[in-house]
Design a protein around this motif. Structure first.
Motif, PDB file in Angstrom:
ATOM      1  N   ALA A 163       8.477  -1.747  -1.700  1.00 46.62           N
ATOM      2  CA  ALA A 163       9.676  -0.956  -1.409  1.00 46.62           C
ATOM      3  C   ALA A 163       9.261   0.431  -0.940  1.00 46.62           C
ATOM      4  O   ALA A 163       8.120   0.862  -1.156  1.00 46.62           O
ATOM      5  N   GLY A 164      10.201   1.125  -0.303  1.00 47.83           N
ATOM      6  CA  GLY A 164      10.006   2.518   0.056  1.00 47.83           C
ATOM      7  C   GLY A 164       9.353   2.727   1.399  1.00 47.83           C
ATOM      8  O   GLY A 164       8.903   1.798   2.056  1.00 47.83           O
ATOM      9  N   THR A 165       9.318   3.992   1.803  1.00 44.68           N
ATOM     10  CA  THR A 165       8.628   4.434   3.014  1.00 44.68           C
ATOM     11  C   THR A 165       7.887   5.717   2.691  1.00 44.68           C
ATOM     12  O   THR A 165       8.197   6.400   1.719  1.00 44.68           O
ATOM     13  N   GLY A 166       6.916   6.032   3.523  1.00 42.01           N
ATOM     14  CA  GLY A 166       6.106   7.216   3.290  1.00 42.01           C
ATOM     15  C   GLY A 166       4.681   6.832   2.965  1.00 42.01           C
ATOM     16  O   GLY A 166       4.276   5.674   3.116  1.00 42.01           O
ATOM     17  N   SER A 167       3.891   7.796   2.501  1.00 42.70           N
ATOM     18  CA  SER A 167       2.488   7.536   2.213  1.00 42.70           C
ATOM     19  C   SER A 167       2.362   6.460   1.147  1.00 42.70           C
ATOM     20  O   SER A 167       3.133   6.429   0.183  1.00 42.70           O
ATOM     21  N   PRO A 168       1.393   5.530   1.301  1.00 44.31           N
ATOM     22  CA  PRO A 168       1.331   4.360   0.422  1.00 44.31           C
ATOM     23  C   PRO A 168       0.618   4.612  -0.904  1.00 44.31           C
ATOM     24  O   PRO A 168      -0.345   5.376  -0.974  1.00 44.31           O
ATOM     25  N   ILE A 169       1.115   3.937  -1.922  1.00 44.78           N
ATOM     26  CA  ILE A 169       0.438   3.899  -3.215  1.00 44.78           C
ATOM     27  C   ILE A 169       0.527   2.476  -3.761  1.00 44.78           C
ATOM     28  O   ILE A 169       1.565   1.823  -3.634  1.00 44.78           O
ATOM     29  N   VAL A 170      -0.576   2.012  -4.326  1.00 45.42           N
ATOM     30  CA  VAL A 170      -0.655   0.687  -4.933  1.00 45.42           C
ATOM     31  C   VAL A 170      -0.752   0.866  -6.442  1.00 45.42           C
ATOM     32  O   VAL A 170      -1.544   1.686  -6.929  1.00 45.42           O
ATOM     33  N   LEU A 171       0.033   0.104  -7.193  1.00 45.63           N
ATOM     34  CA  LEU A 171       0.068   0.177  -8.648  1.00 45.63           C
ATOM     35  C   LEU A 171      -0.458  -1.126  -9.235  1.00 45.63           C
ATOM     36  O   LEU A 171       0.049  -2.206  -8.913  1.00 45.63           O
ATOM     37  N   VAL A 188       5.507   1.747  -1.778  1.00 47.95           N
ATOM     38  CA  VAL A 188       4.939   1.330  -3.063  1.00 47.95           C
ATOM     39  C   VAL A 188       4.661  -0.170  -3.028  1.00 47.95           C
ATOM     40  O   VAL A 188       5.565  -0.967  -2.772  1.00 47.95           O
ATOM     41  N   LEU A 189       3.410  -0.532  -3.276  1.00 47.78           N
ATOM     42  CA  LEU A 189       2.983  -1.929  -3.364  1.00 47.78           C
ATOM     43  C   LEU A 189       2.597  -2.207  -4.815  1.00 47.78           C
ATOM     44  O   LEU A 189       1.752  -1.495  -5.383  1.00 47.78           O
ATOM     45  N   VAL A 190       3.214  -3.238  -5.404  1.00 51.19           N
ATOM     46  CA  VAL A 190       2.975  -3.532  -6.816  1.00 51.19           C
ATOM     47  C   VAL A 190       2.600  -5.014  -6.944  1.00 51.19           C
ATOM     48  O   VAL A 190       3.475  -5.870  -7.080  1.00 51.19           O
ATOM     49  N   PRO A 191       1.315  -5.340  -6.891  1.00 52.31           N
ATOM     50  CA  PRO A 191       0.908  -6.749  -6.961  1.00 52.31           C
ATOM     51  C   PRO A 191       0.632  -7.220  -8.382  1.00 52.31           C
ATOM     52  O   PRO A 191       0.391  -6.415  -9.296  1.00 52.31           O
ATOM     53  N   ASP A 192       0.686  -8.526  -8.555  1.00 51.12           N
ATOM     54  CA  ASP A 192       0.017  -9.153  -9.687  1.00 51.12           C
ATOM     55  C   ASP A 192      -1.446  -9.311  -9.282  1.00 51.12           C
ATOM     56  O   ASP A 192      -1.751  -9.801  -8.183  1.00 51.12           O
ATOM     57  N   LEU A 193      -2.361  -8.902 -10.120  1.00 45.81           N
ATOM     58  CA  LEU A 193      -3.780  -9.102  -9.864  1.00 45.81           C
ATOM     59  C   LEU A 193      -4.100 -10.589  -9.744  1.00 45.81           C
ATOM     60  O   LEU A 193      -3.386 -11.433 -10.298  1.00 45.81           O
ATOM     61  N   ARG A 194      -5.176 -10.903  -9.046  1.00 47.28           N
ATOM     62  CA  ARG A 194      -5.612 -12.308  -9.043  1.00 47.28           C
ATOM     63  C   ARG A 194      -5.815 -12.760 -10.489  1.00 47.28           C
ATOM     64  O   ARG A 194      -6.334 -12.031 -11.346  1.00 47.28           O
ATOM     65  N   GLY A 195      -5.344 -13.972 -10.775  1.00 45.44           N
ATOM     66  CA  GLY A 195      -5.483 -14.500 -12.127  1.00 45.44           C
ATOM     67  C   GLY A 195      -4.342 -14.173 -13.053  1.00 45.44           C
ATOM     68  O   GLY A 195      -4.315 -14.648 -14.196  1.00 45.44           O
ATOM     69  N   TYR A 196      -3.361 -13.377 -12.585  1.00 48.86           N
ATOM     70  CA  TYR A 196      -2.265 -12.925 -13.438  1.00 48.86           C
ATOM     71  C   TYR A 196      -0.920 -13.188 -12.772  1.00 48.86           C
ATOM     72  O   TYR A 196      -0.822 -13.277 -11.539  1.00 48.86           O
TER      73      TYR A 196
END
Length: 291
Positions: free
Chosen positions: A24-32, A56-64
């Motif tokens: 979601a969102g626009t502007g400079s990117p951040i990953v959580l 904002v990018l919010v992934p599930d880590l590999r394996g989770y």
């Protein structure tokens, strides 16, 4: 479960893995990046705030969570180096060659490795309530190792720890949600059930992640420490006052790894992004403002 207002995608980041990611969102990117025994959902409050003026990018880590859980072919499958490469590939899939990165617990270990391996890619780094891998093992040994008993269980060769945990999965994962929480209301019943369900499904890969931290991750971190490699981007650390209880100087430990460090002790407990999201958002926004 999903973060309100976020779109969801599956993105291939490696030959053996697609990640589930909320965007979601626009502007400079951040990953959580989330911690254990959680999923990307732990960032729901923080992510919603940051999305007002950031991508904002919010992934599930590999394996989770809902990300792929590849079989542990060798020690590299769940190394933090591999998981960090996943994150870089994920950001690039959205067109971001440079991005800020915040991680909690296991996600913080991935973030640290990403910062060391990809210093030209990670612009800012926030770590929530973890020590770097080498120092974690140095601190949590002897009598103090009882606090990190699960680290030793999941460090064992494949087979037995997975079976032991699977036999009492809800009790195992639930014990950390109970013991590490300062405010049980911060993790509502439906969120808790989500964490337990997704962790139960992922026991084999979660153990593989922890096993790597007792093996290949130590090798990689030792090589960096020997070479004098440090995190060169602005770094913010939010941490409980572990030192008072365990007798070490957390800020001194972190200073050896980060050239530009803001270290803060917080009254929040381990699940601070859920218990004290305003404090976490403030710290991340102040980090992003640093040059």
């Amino acid at each position: 479960m999903r973060i309100n207002g976020f779109d969801y995608q599956r993105v291939r980041v490696a030959d053996d893995a697609e990640l589930n990611v909320a965007v979601a969102g626009t502007g400079s990117p951040i990953v959580l990046l989330h911690g254990f025994p959680q999923t990307h959902l732990m960032w729901r409050h923080v992510a919603a705030d940051l999305a007002a003026d950031h991508t904002v990018l919010v992934p599930d880590l590999r394996g989770y969570g809902d990300s792929d859980k590849p079989a542990e072919i060798d020690e590299n499958t769940y190394s933090k180096r591999t998981m960090a490469a996943d994150v870089v590939a994920l950001a690039r899939a959205f067109g971001h060659d440079r991005f800020a990165l915040a991680g909690h617990d296991r996600g913080a270990l991935v973030a640290i490795r990403a910062g060391l391996d990809h210093p030209g890619t990670v612009t800012h780094l926030a770590s929530l309530d973890v020590l770097p891998t080498l120092e974690s093992w140095e601190v949590l040994r002897g009598v103090r190792g009882a606090i990190g008993w699960h680290l030793y269980l999941m460090a064992q060769p494949a087979g037995l720890p997975e079976k032991m945990i699977a036999a009492v999965a809800d009790e195992f994962y639930g014990s950390f949600l109970d013991q590490w929480a300062g405010d049980s209301d911060a993790i509502p019943a439906d969120v808790r059930a989500h964490y337990l369900h997704k962790s139960r499904e992922a026991t084999t890969s979660i153990v593989a992640d922890y096993r790597a931290t007792a093996g290949i991750d130590v090798v990689h971190d030792t090589a960096d420490k020997t070479a004098g490699n440090r995190l060169t981007m602005p770094v913010t650390v939010l941490q409980q006052d572990w030192g008072a209880a365990l007798g070490f100087d957390a800020e001194a430990i972190w200073s050896a790894w980060a050239a530009d460090l803001h270290h803060r002790t917080t009254n929040a407990r381990h699940f601070m992004a859920e218990e004290a999201p305003a404090e976490v958002v403030k710290a991340i926004r102040e980090l992003l403002a640093r040059e």
